[in-house]
Design an enzyme around this catalytic site. Structure first.
Site, PDB file in Angstrom:
ATOM      1  N   ASP A   8     -21.621 -35.801 -99.750  1.00 51.84           N
ATOM      2  CA  ASP A   8     -22.180 -35.834 -98.408  1.00 51.84           C
ATOM      3  C   ASP A   8     -21.029 -35.521 -97.437  1.00 51.84           C
ATOM      4  O   ASP A   8     -19.861 -35.760 -97.765  1.00 51.84           O
ATOM      5  CB  ASP A   8     -22.741 -37.244 -98.151  1.00 51.84           C
ATOM      6  CG  ASP A   8     -23.029 -37.486 -96.688  1.00 51.84           C
ATOM      7  OD1 ASP A   8     -23.925 -36.822 -96.155  1.00 51.84           O
ATOM      8  OD2 ASP A   8     -22.343 -38.332 -96.082  1.00 51.84           O
ATOM      9  N   ALA A   9     -21.356 -34.996 -96.274  1.00 51.70           N
ATOM     10  CA  ALA A   9     -20.290 -34.607 -95.340  1.00 51.70           C
ATOM     11  C   ALA A   9     -19.957 -35.728 -94.353  1.00 51.70           C
ATOM     12  O   ALA A   9     -18.855 -36.305 -94.377  1.00 51.70           O
ATOM     13  CB  ALA A   9     -20.690 -33.341 -94.591  1.00 51.70           C
ATOM     14  N   TYR A  10     -20.914 -36.042 -93.480  1.00 51.28           N
ATOM     15  CA  TYR A  10     -20.624 -36.907 -92.338  1.00 51.28           C
ATOM     16  C   TYR A  10     -20.598 -38.378 -92.747  1.00 51.28           C
ATOM     17  O   TYR A  10     -21.581 -38.909 -93.246  1.00 51.28           O
ATOM     18  CB  TYR A  10     -21.617 -36.636 -91.204  1.00 51.28           C
ATOM     19  CG  TYR A  10     -21.479 -35.214 -90.728  1.00 51.28           C
ATOM     20  CD1 TYR A  10     -20.376 -34.844 -89.965  1.00 51.28           C
ATOM     21  CD2 TYR A  10     -22.382 -34.228 -91.111  1.00 51.28           C
ATOM     22  CE1 TYR A  10     -20.190 -33.523 -89.563  1.00 51.28           C
ATOM     23  CE2 TYR A  10     -22.212 -32.907 -90.706  1.00 51.28           C
ATOM     24  CZ  TYR A  10     -21.114 -32.570 -89.940  1.00 51.28           C
ATOM     25  OH  TYR A  10     -20.927 -31.267 -89.556  1.00 51.28           O
ATOM     26  N   SER A 115     -25.105 -31.298 -97.369  1.00 49.52           N
ATOM     27  CA  SER A 115     -25.189 -32.027 -96.106  1.00 49.52           C
ATOM     28  C   SER A 115     -26.409 -31.622 -95.311  1.00 49.52           C
ATOM     29  O   SER A 115     -26.908 -30.504 -95.405  1.00 49.52           O
ATOM     30  CB  SER A 115     -23.926 -31.732 -95.285  1.00 49.52           C
ATOM     31  OG  SER A 115     -24.022 -32.293 -93.997  1.00 49.52           O
ATOM     32  N   ASN A 116     -26.828 -32.561 -94.477  1.00 47.44           N
ATOM     33  CA  ASN A 116     -27.839 -32.270 -93.467  1.00 47.44           C
ATOM     34  C   ASN A 116     -27.278 -31.356 -92.372  1.00 47.44           C
ATOM     35  O   ASN A 116     -28.041 -30.785 -91.589  1.00 47.44           O
ATOM     36  CB  ASN A 116     -28.319 -33.573 -92.816  1.00 47.44           C
ATOM     37  CG  ASN A 116     -29.324 -34.326 -93.671  1.00 47.44           C
ATOM     38  OD1 ASN A 116     -29.878 -33.782 -94.619  1.00 47.44           O
ATOM     39  ND2 ASN A 116     -29.562 -35.583 -93.330  1.00 47.44           N
TER      40      ASN A 116
HETATM   41  C1  LAC Z   1     -24.805 -35.505 -94.014  1.00 45.77           C
HETATM   42  C2  LAC Z   1     -25.074 -36.666 -93.127  1.00 45.77           C
HETATM   43  C3  LAC Z   1     -26.360 -37.277 -93.340  1.00 45.77           C
HETATM   44  O1  LAC Z   1     -23.676 -34.998 -94.032  1.00 45.77           O
HETATM   45  O2  LAC Z   1     -24.088 -37.627 -93.279  1.00 45.77           O
HETATM   46  O3  LAC Z   1     -25.728 -35.051 -94.690  1.00 45.77           O
END
Ligand code: LAC
Length: 217
Positions: A8-10, A115-116
């Protein structure tokens, strides 16, 4: 290649509260609550739109959530908006991210982001953090947000792997739940010592990314 580590990114690779961190003094005493509201609205919008069968990209939702936070906290000067958005495009990577990605790749595992985030956001964040991955996958391709299974299927489609050959790494417990439901092995990076929720338990619970090598060793 028989295994991929997918991040996941964020919140996992990139520090979501680094944007407010760069403007904390200007934001004033509500800075942290403001940033929490910004993040929780950003996520809420992904879930509610997906449930309603709608889609707007993550950059649009990030800006919309920021507008909500400004409306909610009148103490924070709205003139900060362009600066906060600009900082969001170049968030700090967590100090352990670059080493973890490098070590996994050196060992022969594939590495990727799922990621979203919109492609534009992810390209900017990866470039700013100077990290190197085999793939940067955005749900924008399917226009459905995690934790829907269609989003996680982007990984198995891209790498032509079975779900059990993927270790999915996220600091977001709801994202770990979605990944486990899809059949991935999961590592929850519980940086903030949050209580367990959702169940079943992730395959691994780590305080940061440094433990990943041992997990798969
Ligand atoms: C993402 C967010 C949800 O990177 O953290 O998908």
């Amino acid at each position: 290649m028989s295994r991929a580590f997918v991040f996941d990114a964020y919140g996992t690779l990139f520090a979501v509260h680094a944007s407010i961190g760069r403007h904390r003094a200007a934001a004033g005493p509500d800075a942290d609550r403001f940033s929490d509201m910004w993040r929780s609205k950003q996520l809420e919008y992904t879930w509610t739109l997906t449930l309603a069968g709608r889609y707007d990209d993550f950059w649009t939702l990030t800006e919309r959530a920021l507008d909500f936070a400004f409306a909610r906290f009148s103490s924070v000067d709205k003139a900060l908006k362009p600066k906060l958005l600009e900082a969001y495009l170049a968030l700090d990577a967590f100090p352990d991210a670059r080493t973890a990605l490098h070590d996994l790749k050196a060992r022969g595992d594939a590495t990727a982001i799922l990621s979203n985030g919109s492609p534009k956001m992810l390209a900017a964040a990866v470039a700013a953090a100077k990290i190197d991955l085999d793939a940067v996958l955005s749900v924008d391709r399917v226009r459905i947000y995690k934790p829907r299974p269609e989003a996680y299927a982007l990984v198995t489609d891209h790498f032509r792997l079975a779900p059990a050959q993927v270790v999915f790494v996220s600091s977001n417990r709801w994202d770990v739940m979605g990944a486990a439901t899809f059949g991935f092995r999961t590592a929850w990076i519980n940086r903030a010592s949050m209580p367990e929720e959702y169940g079943p338990a992730p395959h691994a619970v780590l305080t940061d990314l440094r433990g990943l090598m041992a997990l798969a060793g």
